[in-house]
Design an enzyme around this catalytic site. Structure first.
Site, mmCIF file in Angstrom:
data_model
loop_
_atom_site.group_PDB
_atom_site.id
_atom_site.type_symbol
_atom_site.label_atom_id
_atom_site.label_comp_id
_atom_site.label_asym_id
_atom_site.label_seq_id
_atom_site.Cartn_x
_atom_site.Cartn_y
_atom_site.Cartn_z
ATOM 1 N N GLU A 94 0.823 -1.210 0.000
ATOM 2 C CA GLU A 94 0.000 0.000 0.000
ATOM 3 C C GLU A 94 0.862 1.268 0.000
ATOM 4 O O GLU A 94 0.577 2.242 0.699
ATOM 5 C CB GLU A 94 -0.935 0.008 1.217
ATOM 6 C CG GLU A 94 -1.877 -1.185 1.314
ATOM 7 C CD GLU A 94 -2.877 -1.225 0.173
ATOM 8 O OE1 GLU A 94 -3.243 -0.160 -0.332
ATOM 9 O OE2 GLU A 94 -3.279 -2.351 -0.217
ATOM 10 N N GLY A 120 7.359 -6.332 21.259
ATOM 11 C CA GLY A 120 6.944 -5.984 22.607
ATOM 12 C C GLY A 120 7.100 -4.505 22.892
ATOM 13 O O GLY A 120 6.637 -3.659 22.137
ATOM 14 N N GLY A 121 7.769 -4.195 24.003
ATOM 15 C CA GLY A 121 7.881 -2.818 24.453
ATOM 16 C C GLY A 121 6.850 -2.513 25.524
ATOM 17 O O GLY A 121 5.886 -3.272 25.747
ATOM 18 N N ASN A 123 4.435 -0.292 25.810
ATOM 19 C CA ASN A 123 3.040 -0.044 25.429
ATOM 20 C C ASN A 123 2.290 -1.311 25.039
ATOM 21 O O ASN A 123 1.056 -1.332 25.052
ATOM 22 C CB ASN A 123 2.973 0.964 24.274
ATOM 23 C CG ASN A 123 3.390 2.355 24.713
ATOM 24 O OD1 ASN A 123 3.328 2.688 25.894
ATOM 25 N ND2 ASN A 123 3.829 3.164 23.767
ATOM 26 N N GLU A 163 7.620 -6.897 28.472
ATOM 27 C CA GLU A 163 7.815 -6.123 29.695
ATOM 28 C C GLU A 163 6.584 -6.236 30.605
ATOM 29 O O GLU A 163 5.653 -5.457 30.472
ATOM 30 C CB GLU A 163 8.097 -4.662 29.346
ATOM 31 C CG GLU A 163 9.352 -4.481 28.522
ATOM 32 C CD GLU A 163 9.712 -3.029 28.264
ATOM 33 O OE1 GLU A 163 9.232 -2.127 28.997
ATOM 34 O OE2 GLU A 163 10.475 -2.777 27.331
ATOM 35 N N MET A 226 18.322 -3.661 30.707
ATOM 36 C CA MET A 226 17.815 -2.287 30.676
ATOM 37 C C MET A 226 18.190 -1.549 31.967
ATOM 38 O O MET A 226 17.362 -1.356 32.868
ATOM 39 C CB MET A 226 16.308 -2.301 30.443
ATOM 40 C CG MET A 226 15.921 -2.869 29.082
ATOM 41 S SD MET A 226 14.147 -2.792 28.743
ATOM 42 C CE MET A 226 13.558 -4.195 29.681
#
Length: 493
Positions: A94, A120-121, A123, A163, A226
């Site tokens: 598209e 992931g992440g 949010n 997470e 992290m």
């Protein structure tokens, strides 16, 4: 039968030698000069930031990273499949921008580079992942689909950024199921030579509840730790985002996190220590010192536009403005910087940000090399001063006392952009030299025996993206060239 060397034969041989040396030169020089891992996350939504904060793949410099991670893809919980979170940005369909293939396509000119896709992440949450891994059928379906997806877009691997297992709506059984997911992905990935990594939370309580560290270390190529967000506006007091050390055994520090993971059985050669290219912000009615109470509110920057968060590129622009009224304080105990504004005459509040600068990064690199870790990871390169618009820092190696005493200085930089990322690559080499000088000094002065900080040698597998083997080839290029040239001259005589 004697071979006669005609002019055409000689030309062909010369071209063959030149091509051989060009290939070796390309393989050796396209990435960092050292043999450590430098993992660069790109938060792909940074392309939507305004003005000079907008970051696209065109801004990425592959020569500064050994690995790059495209963040993020998501989970389709109905299909138990990986999916694009921004199809127009990620895919070509598209009339999309084809971000996946634009990033993996960089490997043609930068063959050292390994490109992974993160799923992931923050949010994305945790619940859907918890549900997916809990059922062997849906877990197996995900493993099959993600393997095909990664290969379809020519990624070199997958980064699991759940997470976190057991947290945020997860279940206690996530800890064991995460091991099973890693094991089943590993079995699929092995036949295709794919990387499997994971972003790992740094807080002790998350580590204890979410990860069977020894088991997941068997199946992951690297653990991306992290090491940030130890403190923020949620604490309702001013605190350091990512302190290297903390007093009185406080677990909220980089050193505690890394040493704790090593104690739990993680292999040093698989640990990639994360550093933040951002700071945490606060507002206080007090003077803006460490531990000053706040009401939990924070402030945002003009590019990232997120409360409680300032990219380094936003911080350095403030501090480069000599009329801004901001002052900075260096904390030698934690290797952190605290910057604060003048008190606002209307609100009566002081703005504060705690962050890593280049000096902080250099000290953290030295710590990582002392622990013989695989390397460093950055979240994220799009908040470095990637345009090189800020004043350069002059005290980066102020704490490398042995290099200073030996009058060894870092070479001048040809470019001002990516100052934090350049510091990582530069400091890896310099810190190893610093550690060796420190070790020699202890031996010379017959100090009490201490555990040696062994400087790692050798290489890791090509599948993990190490370019040391190509560097080794390049170092021998002149020797090989001499032999081939001698054959050519001898044969032409």
């Amino acid at each position: 039968m004697e071979m006669t060397w005609q002019p055409g034969n000689r030309l062909f041989f010369i071209l063959l030698v030149a091509s051989f040396l060009y290939i070796m030169d390309t393989e050796a020089k396209t990435g960092p000069a050292h043999d450590k891992v430098v993992v660069c996350y790109i938060s792909t939504w940074a392309v939507y930031r305004p003005g000079h904060g907008a970051y696209s793949i065109d801004n990425f410099d592959p020569s500064l990273c050994s690995h790059v991670v495209y963040a993020f893809a998501g989970l389709d919980p109905i299909q138990s499949a990986i999916k694009s979170l921004d199809p127009w940005q990620d895919l070509k369909a598209e009339y999309g921008k084809g971000g996946y293939e634009r990033l993996t396509g960089l490997k043609r000119n930068y063959p050292h580079l390994k490109v992974s896709l993160a799923i992931g992440g923050w949010n994305e949450g945790s619940k859907n992942y918890s549900n997916m891994v809990s059922d062997p059928v849906t877990r197996g379906k995900f493993v099959q689909h993600v393997t095909s997806f990664i290969r379809k877009y020519n990624f070199d691997g997958l980064d699991l950024d759940w997470e976190y297992p057991t947290q945020r709506g997860g279940a206690p059984k996530d800890r064991d199921n995460f091991v099973l997911l890693a094991k089943e992905l590993r079995e699929q990935f092995n036949s295709h030579g794919l990387l499997l990594t994971s972003a790992i939370g740094a807080a002790k309580n998350v580590i204890d509840q979410a990860y069977d560290v020894k088991q997941i270390s068997k199946y992951l190529d690297f653990l991306h730790i992290m090491c940030y967000d130890y403190h923020g506006s949620w604490d309702r007091k001013v605190g350091y985002n990512a302190p290297l050390t903390a007093p009185n055994g406080d677990p909220l520090s980089v050193q505690f996190t890394i040493d704790y993971l090593l104690k739990l059985g993680a292999s040093a050669e698989k640990i990639v220590m994360g550093v933040p290219f951002y700071g945490r912000t606060f507002k206080t009615a007090l003077d803006g010192n460490l531990d000053d109470e706040t009401d939990g509110t924070a402030f945002q920057g003009p590019f990232t536009r997120e409360d409680g968060f300032l990219g380094y590129n936003e911080i350095c622009r403030i501090l480069s403005n000599k009329t801004s009224g901001w002052t900075t304080m260096w904390d030698p105990e934690t290797s952190q910087v605290l910057a604060r504004s003048e008190k606002d005459i209307f609100s009566g509040l002081v703005q504060v940000v705690t962050f890593d600068n280049s000096r902080t990064i250099a000290n953290k690199v030295k710590f990582a090399m002392e622990r013989n870790l695989a390397g460093l990871m950055v979240w994220s390169i799009d908040t470095d001063d990637f345009l090189g618009e800020c004043d350069p820092e002059s005290d980066i190696y102020e704490d490398y006392k042995y290099l200073k005493s030996a009058n060894i200085h870092s070479p001048p930089r040809m470019n001002n952009n990516y100052p934090l990322l350049r510091t990582i690559n530069e400091a890896i080499t310099l810190s190893l030299e610093e550690i060796e000088l420190q070790h020699n000094d202890k031996e010379t002065n017959l100090l009490p025996n201490e555990e040696d900080n062994e400087i790692p040698h050798g290489s890791i597998s090509d599948r993990k993206g190490d370019n040391s083997s190509s560097n080794h080839l390049f170092k021998n290029a002149s020797y090989i060239y001499t032999i081939l040239l001698g054959i050519l001259i001898f044969s032409s005589a």
